[in-house]
Scaffold this motif. Structure first.
Motif, PDB file in Angstrom:
ATOM      1  N   ASN A  30       0.815  -1.216   0.000  1.00 19.24           N
ATOM      2  CA  ASN A  30       0.000   0.000   0.000  1.00 19.24           C
ATOM      3  C   ASN A  30       0.844   1.260   0.000  1.00 19.24           C
ATOM      4  O   ASN A  30       0.349   2.330   0.271  1.00 19.24           O
ATOM      5  CB  ASN A  30      -0.911   0.033   1.237  1.00 19.24           C
ATOM      6  CG  ASN A  30      -1.655  -1.269   1.395  1.00 19.24           C
ATOM      7  OD1 ASN A  30      -2.128  -1.825   0.420  1.00 19.24           O
ATOM      8  ND2 ASN A  30      -1.739  -1.745   2.620  1.00 19.24           N
ATOM      9  N   PHE A  32       3.993   3.573  -1.793  1.00 21.54           N
ATOM     10  CA  PHE A  32       4.944   3.817  -2.876  1.00 21.54           C
ATOM     11  C   PHE A  32       5.318   5.292  -2.812  1.00 21.54           C
ATOM     12  O   PHE A  32       4.574   6.145  -3.247  1.00 21.54           O
ATOM     13  CB  PHE A  32       4.316   3.442  -4.224  1.00 21.54           C
ATOM     14  CG  PHE A  32       5.297   3.413  -5.365  1.00 21.54           C
ATOM     15  CD1 PHE A  32       6.674   3.495  -5.127  1.00 21.54           C
ATOM     16  CD2 PHE A  32       4.869   3.305  -6.676  1.00 21.54           C
ATOM     17  CE1 PHE A  32       7.573   3.452  -6.164  1.00 21.54           C
ATOM     18  CE2 PHE A  32       5.769   3.275  -7.724  1.00 21.54           C
ATOM     19  CZ  PHE A  32       7.120   3.342  -7.459  1.00 21.54           C
ATOM     20  N   LYS A  33       6.456   5.583  -2.214  1.00 27.91           N
ATOM     21  CA  LYS A  33       6.822   6.973  -1.970  1.00 27.91           C
ATOM     22  C   LYS A  33       8.288   7.206  -2.254  1.00 27.91           C
ATOM     23  O   LYS A  33       9.082   6.263  -2.289  1.00 27.91           O
ATOM     24  CB  LYS A  33       6.573   7.335  -0.493  1.00 27.91           C
ATOM     25  CG  LYS A  33       5.124   7.486  -0.114  1.00 27.91           C
ATOM     26  CD  LYS A  33       5.042   7.784   1.360  1.00 27.91           C
ATOM     27  CE  LYS A  33       3.598   7.735   1.812  1.00 27.91           C
ATOM     28  NZ  LYS A  33       3.488   7.794   3.260  1.00 27.91           N
ATOM     29  N   ASN A  47       4.476  11.059  -3.503  1.00 27.31           N
ATOM     30  CA  ASN A  47       3.751   9.823  -3.228  1.00 27.31           C
ATOM     31  C   ASN A  47       3.153   9.328  -4.532  1.00 27.31           C
ATOM     32  O   ASN A  47       2.245   9.936  -5.085  1.00 27.31           O
ATOM     33  CB  ASN A  47       2.660  10.085  -2.177  1.00 27.31           C
ATOM     34  CG  ASN A  47       1.943   8.824  -1.795  1.00 27.31           C
ATOM     35  OD1 ASN A  47       2.211   7.758  -2.351  1.00 27.31           O
ATOM     36  ND2 ASN A  47       1.032   8.935  -0.853  1.00 27.31           N
ATOM     37  N   ARG A  49       1.379   6.840  -5.105  1.00 21.15           N
ATOM     38  CA  ARG A  49       0.051   6.249  -5.002  1.00 21.15           C
ATOM     39  C   ARG A  49      -1.019   7.331  -4.863  1.00 21.15           C
ATOM     40  O   ARG A  49      -2.153   7.045  -4.500  1.00 21.15           O
ATOM     41  CB  ARG A  49      -0.017   5.298  -3.815  1.00 21.15           C
ATOM     42  CG  ARG A  49       0.606   3.940  -4.106  1.00 21.15           C
ATOM     43  CD  ARG A  49       0.519   3.048  -2.901  1.00 21.15           C
ATOM     44  NE  ARG A  49      -0.819   2.548  -2.685  1.00 21.15           N
ATOM     45  CZ  ARG A  49      -1.290   1.414  -3.179  1.00 21.15           C
ATOM     46  NH1 ARG A  49      -0.503   0.661  -3.917  1.00 21.15           N
ATOM     47  NH2 ARG A  49      -2.515   1.024  -2.936  1.00 21.15           N
ATOM     48  N   SER A  51      -2.332   8.893  -7.102  1.00 23.99           N
ATOM     49  CA  SER A  51      -3.254   8.840  -8.250  1.00 23.99           C
ATOM     50  C   SER A  51      -4.577   8.188  -7.862  1.00 23.99           C
ATOM     51  O   SER A  51      -4.646   7.349  -6.976  1.00 23.99           O
ATOM     52  CB  SER A  51      -2.579   8.057  -9.378  1.00 23.99           C
ATOM     53  OG  SER A  51      -3.548   7.518 -10.220  1.00 23.99           O
ATOM     54  N   LEU A  54      -5.794   3.666  -8.995  1.00 19.18           N
ATOM     55  CA  LEU A  54      -4.813   2.704  -8.510  1.00 19.18           C
ATOM     56  C   LEU A  54      -5.146   1.328  -9.056  1.00 19.18           C
ATOM     57  O   LEU A  54      -6.303   0.939  -9.157  1.00 19.18           O
ATOM     58  CB  LEU A  54      -4.858   2.652  -6.980  1.00 19.18           C
ATOM     59  CG  LEU A  54      -4.275   3.853  -6.248  1.00 19.18           C
ATOM     60  CD1 LEU A  54      -4.465   3.673  -4.749  1.00 19.18           C
ATOM     61  CD2 LEU A  54      -2.809   4.026  -6.568  1.00 19.18           C
ATOM     62  N   PHE A  58       0.562  -0.628  -8.816  1.00 21.40           N
ATOM     63  CA  PHE A  58       1.066   0.344  -7.849  1.00 21.40           C
ATOM     64  C   PHE A  58       1.564  -0.317  -6.567  1.00 21.40           C
ATOM     65  O   PHE A  58       2.199   0.318  -5.756  1.00 21.40           O
ATOM     66  CB  PHE A  58      -0.025   1.356  -7.508  1.00 21.40           C
ATOM     67  CG  PHE A  58      -0.242   2.367  -8.578  1.00 21.40           C
ATOM     68  CD1 PHE A  58       0.375   3.607  -8.502  1.00 21.40           C
ATOM     69  CD2 PHE A  58      -1.033   2.086  -9.680  1.00 21.40           C
ATOM     70  CE1 PHE A  58       0.188   4.545  -9.492  1.00 21.40           C
ATOM     71  CE2 PHE A  58      -1.221   3.020 -10.664  1.00 21.40           C
ATOM     72  CZ  PHE A  58      -0.612   4.259 -10.578  1.00 21.40           C
ATOM     73  N   SER A  59       1.212  -1.552  -6.363  1.00 22.57           N
ATOM     74  CA  SER A  59       1.749  -2.218  -5.169  1.00 22.57           C
ATOM     75  C   SER A  59       2.929  -3.087  -5.601  1.00 22.57           C
ATOM     76  O   SER A  59       2.800  -3.908  -6.502  1.00 22.57           O
ATOM     77  CB  SER A  59       0.670  -3.080  -4.515  1.00 22.57           C
ATOM     78  OG  SER A  59       0.237  -4.058  -5.409  1.00 22.57           O
TER      79      SER A  59
END
Lengths: 761, 388
Positions: A30, A32-33, A47, A49, A51, A54, A58-59
């Protein structure tokens, strides 16, 4: 650089640093940075995520940052996608490429170290794919033919080579230009391999596996060699070499162990350093280009920057001594020795030491490993014989004998007995003599003065001193010292100045005791401890003044039956001794110095002797008692019957071993009359009459019963034998030695024809 | 010597310690039954081979018949080909042909097409505690013969009876066998044949894991299942999940995180517990099966971990390991599970449809299904759950 951390909203699977180590990208299910690493905190830059749209891309399972271009990130997704992200763009355009080629989860992505745009991915479906970011599809596909690829890493030394490790425990080396077949393949672990890492300088590849080992392979030759193996407590999920430290590698476990361990591969069982900040298992490690700082992510949702100065050093807490005993009684003992004493030779059979001049402090140490094997030659029988023959029981000074015997016992592997000898030596040896002498010296000195006038008195005194002080064998030796010490000690300790001064002087000013009897003043000290013995001495005329010590002892501690009135008090009565009991406090009041405590070792010694005798080892007990010589009489609670019993036991055993000389010696040295008398007995052996088979009591050639001289006739020539007569104890027939020798060289039976199978040797 | 083609006559069913043929699960009467097994010939077969006394029957008994490993000592040596149909699960429909070790089946008297024709995987068992040079020769001839007949066979080598071996000697023998076997194949010009090696022992769970891997290779839907499990894990904060075949305790699929042996053993034990307890308390008189659609179980361990078991279909169970604090959202987990179960059913239906279609077209082999489409269908649904 200090330890800093930041908490995420979900577990983090991986992290990647950009090329100048100023920013870090983290990815998880969860999360993604991208963070920039400030002096004392992490600052969120972006960050990914954020968006709205998703999806599973993205994970990520893994994140990689291009080593050439700071703007490119690659991620591996659980749905088999490999995504390339362009940080310069925003929104949906950031996801620059999505490769949907792997059928199963992608476990790893890795950028090429020098060529921009090139990256490789390893997937659960057993394939690796080589991508060029400018192309829409994979440039090359490598079929590993294994279950699933867990890690892929480009070699930093060979630009076209990459290593892939897989779940079936094999390592493959591939050339990116050859897709059909790997360059090299070898089985590295007995379980799935989860990670690998190339050494930044050496041609080493480290692999980490579920079989709880990290292995370091040297790949310089065509056949990989296993250089180092590190044993860990749990399956290892990630490994990373520490920059600028050739032998250091960081690892994090997959289960159980939440700490990040830095190992020195030369010390494979205990981590060099450990970082315990994480609450759950760590999922990734990245060094910030510097050997002192690294970042880690964990399943506990945190990203932490660790500073090496905060590390805990498990090695420093480890016990530096180890001992183990095998079922066969072999003992292994390892301990640390100071570096300076490296050259000393240990007594063990094996020695293993490692020294190094590398700057890491723990390598400056050395250790020794002793292996003590159970010496089989010293079984009980042979050691008994050996000890019996080699013990020295007389003729030297007490400490010398003890030391010698201790050495003999040790040589034989009987270290416990050796220890007993040493203890006996300590307890009754020279040091003890001095202490006792200090206690005694007032009396002794003065006694010497009186000495000339009354031999009898002296004798009393000697016994009395001994009884009181447990020691007297070296009276003569210590006297010289006593003289020296006299002035100092006489004041300090029990100053029995009654001897030197007129008897009337004895009463001190504050003395409340009524000391009426002169006799008391003579033996009041003796009476304290050994009244009975003293009385014995008193009423017994002493015959052996000039004799050596041994006889003196024997005479002084006679068997009870010889002195039936042993215990009858005829000189002192109890009332005197009771008054005397209180006296020392008053005597001491002369000086302020407290008396040196006297420990009476005899009780312990008796206990240990009894212990050995009960175990069946009367040899030790008897030998110690013999060597003790005069000190024996301190062992008052050891009762005579027991000692006699031991002696008899020892003598009998010696007989069985045919150690006649030792037996004779023991009998001679025995201080108990019933034993020492054994040597007085006749040693004569009678020959038997060859006709009636009865012993010839009176003479060797005439039987009293049958009145014949047949007994002495030679069975072969029938002449009366004069001189050497050899005869068989079985049938009593015999004859001239030469004749018998001749006969038995040819025959086995008795020459008389009695049918006895004589054994002539 | 004759093949026991008739599936109904099971040769060893009367063995005192073996489980009844249906394992107490009752007859499988799903609507898919007809479509699932069009003909017996099309079932992928697993062949179990090896020299005599290498432990083939023991493996089969332990894995599929719940025999205790210690009892395998009393198994008599097999002297005819035994066919065992593991058809109680919609996923594992395998025949295990346990060849007696002493048969030289390469002999012209045996029809290789008969043996290797419809075979999905060939497991060759090598007793590593014995001298295995003969076994390697046998392996070579078996593999080449099988490959000539059917090039789609997956070759699995079980380096068996490694219990009691140290790690180093395990490695050593694996490397040795691997090298010798592979080199002899390459020398014979069969370098396209790939052998997989597994270190196994019936005294621990390694045999189950090895069998799981073999079975997984024969399941074309594996990527889809793995993906579904990954999604389930992500959205329910589950650490590890296994999709178990309840009978054999083989895992049909697991998520993509590494399998830890202890967790796997824990899950196996949990299944045993659930089945045993429900046999005692959960069986009504009119039904035989101990495992039905209401089966579920929850075990809380004292280290803050929760084991959660749910029935997926009649023969499959999902076992999850998760942290106790994440289990607070049991409602979400249960809802996600329902979605997951629905998705799995869709996977089956798709397969059945393709199977039916293929039957019409008379194509014998089953194509590999593309899991991606299917997963995408379900993705949105499950992902949305999180927001609820």
């Amino acid at each position: 650089m200090s330890t800093i951390s930041v908490l995420q909203e979900g577990p983090v699977n991986a992290l990647a640093l950009n090329k100048d180590n100023s920013q870090v990208a983290i990815g998880g299910r969860n999360v993604f940075k991208v963070y920039s690493i400030e002096e004392d905190c992490f600052k969120e830059i972006c960050n990914l995520r954020a968006s709205k749209h998703l999806n599973l891309s993205f994970s990520c399972n893994d994140v990689a940052w291009s080593s050439t271009d700071d703007n490119y990130l690659a991620t591996a997704a659980t749905n088999g996608h490999v995504c390339v992200w362009n940080l310069t763009k925003s929104g949906k355009a950031m996801q620059e490429q999505v490769y949907q080629e792997h059928k199963r989860t992608v476990n790893k992505v890795n950028f090429h170290s020098s060529e921009p745009y090139r990256l490789i991915s390893g997937s659960q479906d057993g394939t690796m794919r080589y991508f060029d970011m400018r192309c829409k599809a994979a440039v090359a596909t490598f079929l590993s033919n294994t279950e699933s690829v867990r890690d892929v890493q480009f070699s930093p030394h060979m630009p076209h080579t990459f290593a892939a490790v897989s779940e079936n425990g094999s390592v493959q080396l591939w050339d990116v230009r050859r897709t059909e077949k790997c360059i090299q393949q070898f089985t590295a672990h007995s379980g799935p391999i989860f990670a690998c890492d190339w050494h930044p300088e050496a041609t080493w590849l480290a692999t980490a596996s579920r079989d709880k080992t990290i292995k370091v392979w040297d790949l310089t030759t065509s056949k990989p060699t296993l250089d180092y193996t590190i044993h860990t407590i749990a399956s290892i999920g990630h490994v990373k070499w520490r920059p600028q430290r050739k032998y250091h590698i960081a690892s994090c476990a997959l289960v159980v162990d939440c700490s990040i361990n830095i190992w020195d591969i030369r010390r494979p069982f205990i981590p060099f350093a450990a970082f315990n900040e994480h609450k759950d298992i760590a999922s990734g490690v990245a060094w910030r280009g510097d050997s002192q700082v690294f970042l880690s992510t964990s399943r506990d949702c945190s990203l932490i920057q660790h500073s090496f100065k905060d590390a805990s050093r498990p090695a420093s807490k480890a016990n530096i001594q180890a001992l183990d005993i095998s079922t066969k009684g072999n003992t292994l003992f390892g301990m640390r020795v100071p570096v300076s004493t490296n050259t000393t030779k240990p007594t063990g059979l094996m020695r293993k030491s490692s020294t190094s001049t590398i700057s890491d402090q723990f390598h400056q140490s050395a250790s020794v490993l002793h292996q003590f094997t159970h010496v089989s030659v010293c079984n009980d029988l042979s050691s008994f014989e050996f000890l019996a023959k080699n013990y020295i029981l007389y003729g030297r000074s007490f400490p010398e004998m003890c030391e010698h015997n201790a050495a003999v016992a040790k040589e034989c592997g009987k270290s416990n007995i050796s220890t007993i000898w040493k203890i006996v030596n300590t307890m009754y040896g020279e040091l003890y003599v001095k202490i006792q002498a200090m206690h005694n010296n007032g009396g002794l000195n003065l006694m010497n003065n009186v000495d000339a006038s009354s031999t009898e008195k002296k004798n009393n005194d000697v016994v009395g001193e001994a009884a009181a002080a447990q020691f007297s064998s070296a009276d003569d030796d210590v006297e010289g010292e006593d003289q020296v010490d006299h002035t100092a000690v006489a004041n300090g300790y029990h100053t029995y100045n009654k001897y030197g001064h007129p008897k009337g002087d004895f009463s001190f000013g504050e003395n409340e005791l009524d000391l009426e009897l002169d006799a008391l003043s003579i033996d009041y000290r003796n009476g304290m401890r050994n009244q009975n013995q003293l009385q014995q001495q008193e009423d017994w005329t002493l015959p052996n003044e000039a004799f050596n010590i041994r006889h003196e002892i024997r005479d002084r501690s006679p068997p009870p039956e010889q002195f039936p009135n042993n215990n009858s008090p005829d000189f002192n009565d109890d009332s005197h001794s009771s008054t005397v009991d209180e006296q020392p406090t008053w005597l001491v009041s002369v000086s302020k110095i407290p008396p040196m405590p006297i420990w009476d070792p005899s009780a312990s010694l008796i206990e240990s002797l009894k212990h050995h005798a009960e175990k069946g080892d009367v040899q030790t007990s008897v030998s110690v008692l013999i060597v003790l010589g005069e000190h024996r009489k301190n062992l008052k609670t050891l009762d005579e019957n027991t000692v006699t019993h031991w002696l008899m036991g020892y003598i009998q055993t010696l007989e069985r071993f045919r150690l006649w000389n030792v037996k004779a010696l023991v009998i001679e040295l025995a201080w108990i009359p019933s034993i020492s008398q054994m040597n007085q007995q006749s040693t004569r052996i009678n020959t038997n009459c060859s006709q009636c088979l009865k012993p010839l009591q009176r003479s060797g050639w005439l039987c009293d019963r049958c009145h014949s001289t047949d007994a002495s006739r030679c069975s072969i020539c029938h002449q009366v034998v004069k001189g050497l007569y050899v005869w068989c104890q079985g049938c009593s027939h015999g004859g001239h030695l030469m004749h018998m020798q001749e006969w038995f060289s040819k025959n086995k039976q008795c020459p008389t024809g009695c049918g006895h199978l004589c054994e002539y040797r | 010597m004759s093949y026991q083609d008739d599936e109904e006559s099971v040769p060893y069913d009367d063995h005192p310690n073996s489980f009844p043929k249906n394992f107490g699960y009752g007859q499988y009467e799903g609507e898919q039954d007809n479509s699932l097994s069009p003909t017996g010939e099309q079932k992928p077969r697993i062949l179990l081979m090896g020299l005599r006394r290498s432990g083939k029957s023991s493996i089969q008994k332990v894995v599929f018949h719940k025999m205790s490993p210690n009892e395998t000592l009393f198994l008599e040596s097999t002297n005819k080909i035994v066919k065992d149909n593991i058809n109680n699960s919609s996923f594992v429909q395998f025949q295990i042909w346990d060849f007696p070790g002493q048969i030289d089946f390469v002999d012209s008297a045996f029809d290789p097409h008969m043996i290797f024709g419809g075979c999905g995987a060939l497991i060759f068992v090598i007793d590593v505690q014995d001298d295995y040079s003969d076994a390697l020769l046998q392996l070579h001839s078996t593999v080449t013969q099988a490959y000539k007949t059917n090039s789609n066979i997956k070759f699995e080598v079980f380096i068996h009876k490694v219990d009691g071996f140290g790690d180093d000697s395990k490695m050593e023998s694996q490397r040795n066998i691997h090298q010798t076997a592979t080199e002899s194949l390459i020398d014979a010009g069969y370098d396209q044949i790939h052998l997989s090696f597994h270190l196994t022992s019936i005294y621990d769970h390694s045999i189950f894991e090895a069998f799981s891997k073999v079975v997984q290779k024969l399941i074309p839907q594996l990527p889809a299942l793995e993906n579904l499990l990954d999604i389930l894990n992500t959205n329910s904060a589950i650490e590890k999940s296994f999709l178990f075949d309840v009978v054999s305790k083989i895992y049909i699929a697991t998520d993509s995180t590494p399998v830890d042996m202890q967790s796997y053993e824990l899950c196996c034990d949990m299944i045993d517990v659930v089945i045993d307890v429900s046999y005692i308390y959960g069986v009504r008189e009119d039904q035989e099966a101990a495992f039905d659609e209401k089966s579920s179980s929850l075990i809380k361990l004292n280290n803050g971990t929760v084991l959660y078991l749910r029935e997926v279909n009649k023969f499959l169970a999902l076992v999850c390991i998760l942290r106790e604090d994440n289990f607070e959202h049991k409602g979400i987990i249960d809802y996600n599970f329902l979605c997951f179960r629905k998705a799995i059913q869709q996977v089956f239906e798709l397969r059945n449809k393709t199977n039916q279609m293929l039957n019409m077209c008379n194509v014998a082999s089953s194509p590999i299904m593309n899991g991606n489409n299917l997963v995408d269908d379900n993705n949105e649904e499950i992902l949305n759950d999180e927001d609820n």
